[in-house]
Structure formats: structure tokens, C-alpha cells
Design an enzyme around this catalytic site. Sequence first.
Site, short mmCIF file in Angstrom:
data_model
loop_
_atom_site.label_atom_id
_atom_site.label_comp_id
_atom_site.label_asym_id
_atom_site.label_seq_id
_atom_site.Cartn_x
_atom_site.Cartn_y
_atom_site.Cartn_z
N SER A 1 0.86 -1.17 0.00
CA SER A 1 0.00 0.00 0.00
C SER A 1 0.89 1.22 0.00
CB SER A 1 -0.86 -0.04 1.26
OG SER A 1 -1.29 1.25 1.64
N ARG B 1 -26.17 -12.22 -43.11
CA ARG B 1 -25.02 -11.64 -42.37
C ARG B 1 -25.56 -10.42 -41.65
NH1 ARG B 1 -20.48 -11.10 -46.13
NH2 ARG B 1 -21.03 -13.30 -46.14
#
Lengths: 461, 461, 461, 461
Positions: D280, D319
Site C-alpha cells: 500500500s 449476415r
Amino acid sequence: VNDVPTNQWFDLLFRAPAMSRVFSDRGRLQGILDFEAALARAQARAGLIPAAAAQTICGCCRAEDYDLAALAQASVAAGNSAIPVVAALTRQVATSDEAAAYHVHTGATSQDAMDTGLVLQMRQALELLATDCHGLGEQLAQLAAEHRATPLAGRTWLQHAAPTTFGLKVAGWLSALDRCAGRLADLRPRVLVLQFGGATGTLAALGDRAAQVTSLLAEELGLQVPDLPWHAQRDRLAEVAAALGLLVGTLGKMARDLALLAQTEIAEVAELPPAGGGGSTSMPQKSNPVGCAAILATATRVPALVSIMFSTLPQEHERALGGWQAEWETLPEIFLLASGALAHARRIIGSLRVDPHRLRANLEASRGLIYAQTVADALARSLGHAAAHDLVRRASHQAARQERHLRDVLLEDQQCAAYLSPAEWEQLFDPRGHVDAAARLVDQALAAHQARAAAVGKAAP
Amino acid sequence: VNDVPTNQWFDLLFRAPAMSRVFSDRGRLQGILDFEAALARAQARAGLIPAAAAQTICGCCRAEDYDLAALAQASVAAGNSAIPVVAALTRQVATSDEAAAYHVHTGATSQDAMDTGLVLQMRQALELLATDCHGLGEQLAQLAAEHRATPLAGRTWLQHAAPTTFGLKVAGWLSALDRCAGRLADLRPRVLVLQFGGATGTLAALGDRAAQVTSLLAEELGLQVPDLPWHAQRDRLAEVAAALGLLVGTLGKMARDLALLAQTEIAEVAELPPAGGGGSTSMPQKSNPVGCAAILATATRVPALVSIMFSTLPQEHERALGGWQAEWETLPEIFLLASGALAHARRIIGSLRVDPHRLRANLEASRGLIYAQTVADALARSLGHAAAHDLVRRASHQAARQERHLRDVLLEDQQCAAYLSPAEWEQLFDPRGHVDAAARLVDQALAAHQARAAAVGKAAP
Amino acid sequence: VNDVPTNQWFDLLFRAPAMSRVFSDRGRLQGILDFEAALARAQARAGLIPAAAAQTICGCCRAEDYDLAALAQASVAAGNSAIPVVAALTRQVATSDEAAAYHVHTGATSQDAMDTGLVLQMRQALELLATDCHGLGEQLAQLAAEHRATPLAGRTWLQHAAPTTFGLKVAGWLSALDRCAGRLADLRPRVLVLQFGGATGTLAALGDRAAQVTSLLAEELGLQVPDLPWHAQRDRLAEVAAALGLLVGTLGKMARDLALLAQTEIAEVAELPPAGGGGSTSMPQKSNPVGCAAILATATRVPALVSIMFSTLPQEHERALGGWQAEWETLPEIFLLASGALAHARRIIGSLRVDPHRLRANLEASRGLIYAQTVADALARSLGHAAAHDLVRRASHQAARQERHLRDVLLEDQQCAAYLSPAEWEQLFDPRGHVDAAARLVDQALAAHQARAAAVGKAAP
Amino acid sequence: VNDVPTNQWFDLLFRAPAMSRVFSDRGRLQGILDFEAALARAQARAGLIPAAAAQTICGCCRAEDYDLAALAQASVAAGNSAIPVVAALTRQVATSDEAAAYHVHTGATSQDAMDTGLVLQMRQALELLATDCHGLGEQLAQLAAEHRATPLAGRTWLQHAAPTTFGLKVAGWLSALDRCAGRLADLRPRVLVLQFGGATGTLAALGDRAAQVTSLLAEELGLQVPDLPWHAQRDRLAEVAAALGLLVGTLGKMARDLALLAQTEIAEVAELPPAGGGGSTSMPQKSNPVGCAAILATATRVPALVSIMFSTLPQEHERALGGWQAEWETLPEIFLLASGALAHARRIIGSLRVDPHRLRANLEASRGLIYAQTVADALARSLGHAAAHDLVRRASHQAARQERHLRDVLLEDQQCAAYLSPAEWEQLFDPRGHVDAAARLVDQALAAHQARAAAVGKAAP
């Protein structure tokens, strides 16, 4: 709707009864009928239909006079809910006054009735939620004030991080809740609008009287007139869904925190179960956080339901094929689930057991590690940030490994001990500084909450 | 980030370059560095660190001075993007001034830097979107005005319904776009807020100077100060995602309409492809609506991405494990996809071919059926609504079956013919009434748009 | 569940009645009771409880003997559906035989009853779906065979591309449906498994008799014994949801195609509405594709519901808090919606009107452009691919602009005309070659379908 | 793709490098080129094109010879990725042999190349995942065996429930992982199929040689020949996405358990961070479970991405316009995220620290409450289930309230104490019975795992 078997077992667990009434079959029917009645009155006021006809129509617009099962059945062939209602209403009116039946639904299309009916349902629903948000806000404000300075182990990544207070955690829930309630209030003028466009949204059937009838109809219903009919522009509905999703997520955050704090090993809070509840068929000692589970289940479901409302937005032309129909059950379900989560939240917070003794014990249980940052910051004044951070990191790992207190590990290094006075060392491992800082933020957040509440109070009639 | 193979083939198809710069690796880095620089300046102004140190730190806050690949690599172990940046910045500062390095990132936690950096990126991103929304709005307003009275076959459920105008369709898109832009403007004060809370959101490391530093830091960055740090209260970010989702869905509705109108059999509009585009490897005659496809693809993807942001809301305690990390790529992606959809929309509308001849021909191609409602309403004055509707329904089916004009079918029934005069019959099958009604609505919507635009213009500096 | 207002209006539109019975409140109750009865029988067979007690318990396991509303009400406090059922069953048994009541639910936990009950419901549900998939498959196979050589304009990106046949389109739907049905069959052995683990999944209460009781219990219920209890490992349920999602999506593809083919301007097919349906309150000519809309609405909703099931997977420890509860209404809803889509599909295909005349007319309506690829390929033999493609592209655009036939444009260029003989030119603009190619593929797909159906037939008892 | 700024910072955190290579821009290009090369070879074998031409074409099919940035740029106008590749390949071939260029891509359409290329990428990707699943399975099997009898507090609803073992928890993860790997293996024959259909899926350009070329092409690529081309039937791809989603959810369950067990207050396991990681910027003591967070973030994101693949299924005609394009980035992203989660899982399990001392201590920390079910079952033999459950429930609450051991509370009631002998009382509060039961299940699950692994081993070449 009596020929379909019921599937409502979990309604009471996941939905609030008052909201279930709003979004019931009857509620939907009454919404449509309210539109038809208002349309008749508006057209009578505009002089387009006789006043007596309007009166007859209005007299037939009571949901309890209709057979819901038959209407649902007829909706299958019709493909929507308004066509059978308009047909049934017309028949009903005709039994009183055949001529009046000619004036039912004039100029409107079925989606006008369905959408405006939905808007009327939403208006009631938003009222219910506003009341519950306000109530929950008051509960949270009181809880935050009570625990403004109650020490709590702040946890990040599910690890002890640094001390904070329970009140600050609660103030965080409150602040987010206020934002959610604010969004639901803000969207009302955008969303509580009339739908009235006729077949393709031109109102051509009303000719140059369209604007007048629109305006009277909106007035009858207490709704705003939108720019344009919105049969295939559904951003308003998705916006409502999103605002509800934010509320549910915010309640989910609260439930997540509470469920984690209630774990056996942590036990800082406990959800009091509903009377007689929370047990197990196998385990007599269990007291399950039933309400938290219900809220978290809802917070798992609602994001996906919200996404459906967004997915429906690309609706075809002047009225959609698929997207519109996908809304019909989805948006009511989001309201219903939100109402249930909110009801659970109110019950949980209203009877929450908080154990300050345990809160403090857990804070100290990590043997000083939770103060590591404070210690490192203090040592940094002598050592610089990097070296101090590094020193404390190594000492922390040693303390954890040896199950000793971080202070003891640090003080056995005499050079380290000498950087600070004994009093300073004492203070570093005291939560007070953290608690004071957190309490100041709680006060600030509560003041902001009060200011918002006062502003809302003034804005209300 | 040079040791990961690129996967950016479709970036130019789905994302706008200017937005890609905002949400690039460099953009992210600069956002973090801007936070660190502003923090140093604020602390210097507060007298907490030396002005010279702040100056040195600020001088090291240029993204181009850092190795992005190394930072990305270090983020894997660190678990977030700010830890390596802070470390690299500290090293960089130390090379100039070792003492100044002690003052880097003081009192802050890595999430403060990441979140504030993100807010700064979002501010730029919202600007870009506002500009494009404004531009698209102007294009649509012009298109709607131009075609306010161009007849169009209104279509519901993908079937001819009743006539409307192409301008009214466009005005519908515009009105929704304006609402979307309005929401994005409205959320700025809620969302463009500082993140600054330190380890667990108490700012304890700054003691009673916390509020002062917060205020100066916000001032440095031009951001609002929120009620409270919001490390684990993420409703603001989900709100942004939702507003972008509404925008994308609204563009999707436009693209859906255009793609349907551009079908070979309908051919009322055509998307001019980008230079040299829209073709096929196999079919030389093709001119594919590439932009509409890109927008619709985006409108299919974004709802799910928005739902991720809602799913992340129940974040654990003071900093989350999982939920926060799920935001990191998701929110930027939503901005990026929204920017691409908007860019396609501007290009498409800017060069749209509209074929009024074809619009009119299609309207008439259903041989009067599109006027069925108007006819039924007219006959209802003699026959009542139900009987008229029924008569026209039967005639419509007969006309469709026999490929005859609805008027011819109706007029061969002499009783029916007699209900109206020949002039009335003529008028019923003329789109003029519909067109006039639609044009009135277009005018009303454009006036509302201009009023909003003027209000925004005034609000801007 | 009589004290919650019904909200079932659209059940008949979106759900099949037979499936609604399976996933009704009564169905859920009976599932739980079936587990309890089988558990008693298994324990009696293992000699752990008296045979008479088991008989008494079994005699009390009829859903119709219980008050569903009271059970639902009690579930709110209990937090799940089995706790109140076990309590009510125990009371019911005790009224006959107090000692037998001691043997109710022995060794089990409430989730055992709920999950196994759900599995029993799913077994019925999968049967229903298999029957309907088979039926729809037969309908599609017949339709594909009938139209194996019916020319259809193949469309890509919603533009005419090259000819194909209607039968090939249908064969595509059929092939995907077969895969979906195959997946639902394949997952049965993985999913139709017993849940039996006791409090934390160890079956410790049964000591070394655990395996024996498990085996007998599974035998009683006709279910498989899984590796391990799966209280918090829910991949099987998410797998079912996904397979249903694939089915719904596949039906959605069919509905999308049909809805597009049914557009007024195209009119190649028409969905016959349910008796008396498909109309409009305003437009007498309308015949809306109501079933396609219902399927597409379902296909819009189900993906999000499936994602909920995936989101619930990371369940906590030995039994979850939130994730499990989120499944309860979601998985049944997916089954219900799938059943409705399938029912609509069967109805639509069973009465579909196909207009071969119109199919052919639309194919030719683009004046030869649909043959552009064939022409370019033929010219490529003389010109090379690129030059031929380019020539035909330019001619196509000229033909479109001038509304002339592509052949006429090409033949007026004498050099171009000379590349091919007049007979060749004729043949290029004839769909026959395309139709033959498509018909061969249809035959191949139908043969594969028959082979699969025969294999399933043999596999069945 | 060098003119778009990179946005890859988190690639190494969320994606495995080997998978990133498969789904890189280069991987996509090579997939398309592999299709084109195989098509040329197949057509040469069929005698349709000269062998020399095929050889030239194949020689030009190396991804590293092409400019990816230019191809990406050209894809914007083209609307897909294959059109520019085919054009570039044709140009490249023409520079060697102009005649050979006529034979590039013959009979195919761009989607054939894109889809088959994707299938080839997926084949590599599935191999990578299979290897990692196998490796993780071995790790888990070893961990489960090692801890088959290590007592663990079983937890339901995040509350202590009854004892189990750590090995049984791990065996649960393993069993689910095996199912996930099994699904990914099962779908290969369904999914690893050729795409080859030409313009509209009829292969008309190849006339009666279509089947032969298809078969040779599939052989060249080592793929199956499907029933039919599947340009708009995309269930196979959604099926893959779903199977990946199940895998990710299963890993998420493991990460959830580990993250909860690693909480500071529980500390039964610890994830060893990657070298130098997990820290941290503010808190030196922190060791964050970075890998668990990454997996949980992925498990939050992937369900929504899977839902996109389901949402795209209703693709238009031969398509699609929108649905197909929405797949392009989504499916690769799911593979990539799954690979990253799996890599983290392997790393975490490979270096997991398990603390049996702490496991046992937590089990006992609830002062006997975790044995409440066992006690109640024992007392039920004298008291009946209901009375025993009730007695123990009351004693449990008293024990909790008074912070005493449950046994002590029960034994001070002399009547209660007398129901069982002192030895029996002792045994009731010993985890041994639970541990033995759990260990038996672990053994059973490991045997099943070995059997599956052996079967897979035999199935492999």
C-alpha cells in the site's frame, strides 16, 4: 389472473407489499383506465365530445369492474394490454350509452394508454420510494450521530488498514443514499410526462386541436407535456431503471458491510431477524442475516435487469417490435425489487445491534498493526518516508509472525525507540487521532444531510 | 506498454481518437501525476511542506518522463496503478532533491490518486462528448427542419401504420439526444469531485488541517469537495456509466431506424460510407451501412458494460476487493465506445442521402392501407367506431389479398361510398393532414431545442 | 399466495402454461415434499428409521394439503422456502404419528430439499422443452424441404447480396435448433443430480451410513449421485441457464428474420396471428407479428437473466449469502420465458404464410445487382479479379443511379459484352446456379438432421 | 497499431501473456492469412487453381510481412478486418506473380476468413486453457489430499455452521473445475468447425465443386465441416463464451472463499503476493490479496460480457448488421480475462499459506456453538427433534449472550445433562465425526478426479 398457476412464493421476501399493489395487474389496469377517463374529460373540455359521454366513460373506468383473467387472455392475441381494455371499456360504456361508446379512446393509440398508465404507476411508486428513502435516511443519520466516535477497524481489501469510526461508515451509506434519493427526485419532471401521439405519434386524428387536447389531458392527469410523443424513444424509462439500480447498489453496499461485520469471527453487529426467523432446519444456533441476504440477492439481480432496459433502447421506427415488449415486465420488476431491498434496509437499521466492545476489541486484535501507517508517518519525520515505511513494514511482518505487538517489536530496536518520546509512542497506538478525524467528517456529512433535508422540506408543498 | 502484444485493430472503428488519447495509458498516468502535483501545491499553500519541495515535485509530474511499460509491469504485484507511480515519482524527485521526496503523496492513499486522476480524465471526456452532442444536435436540427413536411410511411411493429414525416422522425432523435446531453451536463457537479481520504477515508494523517488541505487541493484541481471521501461508495461512477449508456442507446435507435430505411427494398436513405469503404470482398455492388453497424454493435455492448458498473456497487468496507478493480477498464471502455458511436453518428448524419421520391413512393406502395385509420375515423362519424373499424379492416384485408387500392375496394360498396362526398374520399387518401400535424410537432420540438441550446449558451462562460 | 396482489397479466403472452405449472408455487412445494418423502423411504430402506414412519411421512407429502400463502409468509422470516415446509410437514406427520415426526428431514439441511426439489422441477421442464424442440424441428425440416429451391434474395448488412433459397434460411434455423436441443440433452447427466449434504455438506449426521443413504435417496428419485454436495458450487445451474439462453437466442434469430421478411415493403412471409389477434386500437389494416415480437422481447431479456446466474457463482463458503438467494426466481424465470418463446415459434412456423411470388419479385427488384458477384467472377476469367470487381462495381453504381438493369449497363459497353457469349450473359442473371447450390446444402443439412433424430430415437427407451 | 495511443496498463494484471499473443492483432491477422493459404492449397488440390499459384499465395501469408496499423486504418472504411487483408494479400501476391493474384480468396467472402481465423485462434486458446486447468487441478488435488482431515469451521450465510475440513472445501473447488474443463473439452468438436460459405452461404461460386473444396479446406486446417455455413447462426460462439464464464465463476468462488479466509480476523490462509507486491502507498503492514481481487474483478466483469454474446444471437438474415460486429472484441476479451484469472489461481494455490492452528482455533472460538446441530441430534433421540432443537437453540443464545461454552450451559441443566453419558457429551464437542465424514467425501472426490484425469489421458493422442 386465475388460470395461470401462481409463482409468487418469494414476493414477500423480495418485494414490499405497497409496491406490489402499485405494480399489480389491477394497478396496471387502473392506470390504463385513468388515461381513458382523463382523455374523455379532456376532449369534453375541448368541446370535441359531449360532456355526458365523458361522464359515462369515466363512470366505467374502475378496475374492479373488469375481469382481469379475461383481459390477460385477450392480450395474447392482441399483443398488448391496452387493446383488450379499450374493447372491454367500449362494451361497458355501450351498455349504458351506445353513442358514448363512439367516443372512447378517440385519437389515441394503445401505446398512449399503456405508457401513460405506466407513468401514473411510476408516480405512485416514486412517492413510496421517496418516503422510504427519507425514513431510512433519518435512521442512518441517527445511527451515524450515535456512533460518530465509536472506533472501528477500517478495512481495505478485507484487511485491517487503519482505524476509523462506525459512524463514518454509516455516514458514507447515508451520503450515498441521499444522492440516490436526489436523483429519483430530479428525474421526476423529465419522466412524469404524458404519452399521447396517436397511431404514429403525429396526433393527426385531432388535426389542429391536437395541442389543446394534449394540454388538457396532461392537466387532467397532473403530468408534464413532453417535447414530442415518445413511443419509440425510451430513454426516460431506462433513466428511471438506472436510478433505481443506483439505489439498490447503494443498499447492497450497506448490506455487504453489515454481513461482513456480522460474521461469527467479527460479530461487531447483528441483524435482528424478523420475528421467529433467521434459523436453520439443521442448526439450532444459527441466526442468519436474512435481510442482508435478500438485499444482496437483489443487488445481484437488478444490474442485469437495468441492462435490459438499456438494451431495449434501439427501438424500431414509430413503435418497436421486441424492444418495447421487453420493457413490460422488466421495469415494474426493478421497482418491486428496489422496494423490497429498501424495506429490508429499514428493518435492519431500525433494529441493528452494534457491539462497541467488540468493535474496539477487533481493532486491537491485530496487535498494533492497524497503526502501522501512523507510526511510519511519525518515523518519517526522522527517517524519510521510504526508510520509515520500510522499517515499519519489516517490523509489521515480524510482529505478525511472532504474534507480538508491533510497538514491542519496534521498541526493542533502541535506535528506533529513540526517534520518539515515550509519550509519542503511546499516542501513536491510540485510535484517538483517527477517531477525531473521522468524527469531524461525520459531523460535516450530517450537516450536509440536514441541509439537503431542509431544502427538500422547503421544496415540498 | 511494449511487452504485451497490441490488440487494437478495431480501435479506430469503435472509438474516437480524441477520446482514446484521454483514456490512454499516458492519460491515466498524467491524471495520477496531476493529483500528486496539486497535492504538493496545496500542502505548500497550507504551510505543511516547503514551497521549493512542491515546486520540485510538480516539475517531476510530466507523464512523458516515465516508462509506461515498467509501471504497468509493477502494477501486477502492487495490485493497482498508483503504487508504482508514487514510487517512481518519489525516486524522480529524490534525484533532484532528496528532502523533497519525503513530501510526495503525503497524507494520501493510492486510491486518492487513482480516483482523482480518473475524475480529471472524465472531465476532459465529458467536454469532448458535450462538443460532439452539440454538433450532432445542430446537424439533426437542420435535417429535421429540412424534412419537416417530407412524407414518410410511419411504421409500427415493422408494418406500415399511418403517414408521418421524415422530419418528425429526426426530431424524435434530436429530442432524445438533447435529454442525453442534458443528463451528462447535470451530473457534472455530482461527479467531478475530489477524492481525498487517506488510508481509510478519515484523513487522520493530516489531523485538524485535513479540511484546509482538502479545500486547497480541490481548488488547485478545479473540482468540487464532496460530502465525504468515496473510496467504496461508487454510485457517482455508475451514474456516469448509465448516462453514457442512455446516449449510446439513443444513438442506437437512430442507427436502427437508418439501417432499416436503407434496406434494399426500402432505400429511403443511404449512409455514405467513409472514403473508399462499405464494400465487400465478394460482392461488387454492395454499399454497407458500416457506421450504423458500428453504432448498433456498440449499443449491443454498452448495456452489459453499464451493468458491470452497477454490479460493482456493493464494495466491501473502506476499500473493496474485486468490485473496485472491476471498474478500472470498464468505465473508460464505456466512454471510448460512446465516443466512437457519436463520431459515426456525426459522419452519417453529415452526409446522409435522403430520397424524398422514394419516401413518397413507399408510402403509396401499400395501396391506401396506410390511410386505413383515417378512413375508419371518418366513417365512424356515420357508423360508430366499432362498425367502421370492422368495415375498414375487412376491406383492408380484401385489398391486400387482391392487390387493389383500399379506396377502390371501399368505393365499390355503394352504401359505403355514400357516407362521404367524393372530395372527402379524395382527401382521406392524401397524406397532407398527417404531414401538417407532424410538421407542427417538428416546429414545436425545434423551438424547444433552440430554447435549450440558448440556455446552455447562456450558462457557458 | 393470496395476500400479494397478482402481477401475471403477461404470463400467457410470454410463458407456456405447462411450464408455468412446473414452476408454480405448488410445483416448488411438491419438489421439496418429494425430496422429504424419498429421504424417508431411503432411510427406512437403510434401516435408519421405521418403515411405518416413512410411510406416514410419505402420506403427508402432497402439495395440495398445504397452505401456500402461509408457507410464503413464513419464508420471509426463515429466509428460505424449505424451513417452513419442513416445519409444516413435521406438524402434519405429528398429527398422525408423533414418533414419526422425529424422522422428518433427518440428516438433511433445508438447501438439500430446495435444490433437489429444483432438480426435480428441472427434469420435468427439460422434458417439456425436448418435446417442443422436437416438434419445432419437424416443422422446420418440412418447411426447409418444401422450400429447398425457392429463390430468396440473400441479404447481408440488410442489403441484397446474392441469391439463396428460403429453404436454406430455414435449414440454418433448424441446424442451430438441433444444436440447442443437443446441448439440453447433453447436460442432463451433469445437472440432474441429487443434492444431499446436511448442514455443511459433510453428511456427518449420518456417520458412515452417509454413502448408503445418498445412494438409496438418489435411486428413489431417479437422480445421479454427484462427486460432492454442491451447496455453493453452482456451475450446473448456470450451465442450464446458458443452454436455455442459447435456445432463446436461436429462436430470436428466427423471429428476427421473419419479422424483417414480413415488413410491408418486403412481405415475403406473414405470421398468422392467434385467433382474433394482431390488430391495433387505432389502425384497422394492421396485422402485427405478435409472436415474433414476443420471441424478440424474450431474446432481449434472457441474456441478462443468464448473466445473473453467472454473477451468482462466487458464492461464499459452505452456503452463500446473496448469490444463492439471487438464483431462486431467476432460473425458473429463464425456463418460463424459454418455454413461451418456443411455443410462439411452434405456432408461427405451424401457420406461416410464405409468398414465393413475392420472394422472386424482390429478388429481381434490384435490377440484376444481386448477381453482381457472379458477373464479376465470370468477367474475372478474362480481366482478373480486381479489374472485374472494379468494372462491375462502377456499373452497379451506374445502374442504381439510373434505375436501369445491371445487364443493360454492362452490355452497352461493347468490349465488356464481348467477354462472354449471349447465352453466358443470360445465365449469369438467372438464380438457378445459386438455387442449386443452396438446395444441395439444404439436402445435406436435412440428412444430418434426420441422422440426429434417428440417433435420439434409438437412445430413448 | 501505432497511431492509436495504447490503453494496456492493466493487461498484465488481468490477462495471461500467452493468451494475449493468441488474441493480438498479429494473431488475428495470422488467422485470416492461414485461412487464405489453406483455401489456396485446397483449391489447388481440387484442380481449380494452379499449384504454383497456391504456393505463391501461401508464401505471402506471413503476418509479419504486413503493416498492422495500415490494415486497422483500412478496416474503418471497410467495416471489417478481412477486406483490407485480402486486398493487401492480393497486392503482395501480384508483386510475385500477377496471375496468381487472380486466385486469392476465390469463392470465399470476408466473413469466411474472419470466422475461420477466429476458430483457429480459439483452438490455440482452448489448448492454453486446458493446460492451465490441468495444472490447477493437480495443485488442488494435492492441496485437498494434504488437508483432507484438517478441521475447518464450516460457514453458511457467513456464520459458523458445523465443522468440515479444509480439504473438502478444496475438493469442492476441484470438482467444479473439472466440470468446467470437461465442458471446454466437450465443446471442441461442435465449435472448432470451418466457416466457408461465400457471399450468402451457398458456395454458389464453386458450383458442384463446393463440397469437395469445403472438405479439402477443412482437412488442410484440421477443422470439422459443419452442417452448414454459420455466418448468422452464432450459437457456437456464445456457447464458448458461456463455458468460459462458468470457468471464471468457478475461479471466482475459490477466490471469494480465499479472500474471506484471509481476513485479518480469520487469517486461516494467506495469499503470497507476487514478488514485492500486495503493499500500500500508505500502510506498511498491508499484504493485500491481489490475485484474489483480480479474479473477483474478472468474475464481476465476465458475466456481462457473456451476456453480450447471447444478446448478439438474433442476427439479421445471411449476415448481420450490429450483432456480428459486437462479437469482434467481446469474445477475445472473455478468453483473455479467463486466462488471467486462471493464471492468478495457479499462482495463488501454488504458494498458498494455510494455517491449521488458526483453522482449529477459529473452529473452537465460537465456544461450542458450531456443534449445536450435533448436540441437538443427540438429544433428539431422547426428546424428539423439535424439543431438542428448541432446547439447544435457547442454550445457544444464552451461551452467546454470556460468552460461555455451550456445553457448560447445557450441563448446568441437570435433566439435560442426564440424557447422555459424560463420554458422549465429550464426543459431541469433538470435530472428529465431522472430520471423518468430510475426509471420506474428499477421498471419493479425489478418486473421481483421478478417474477423469486418466480418461482424458487415454483420450489424448
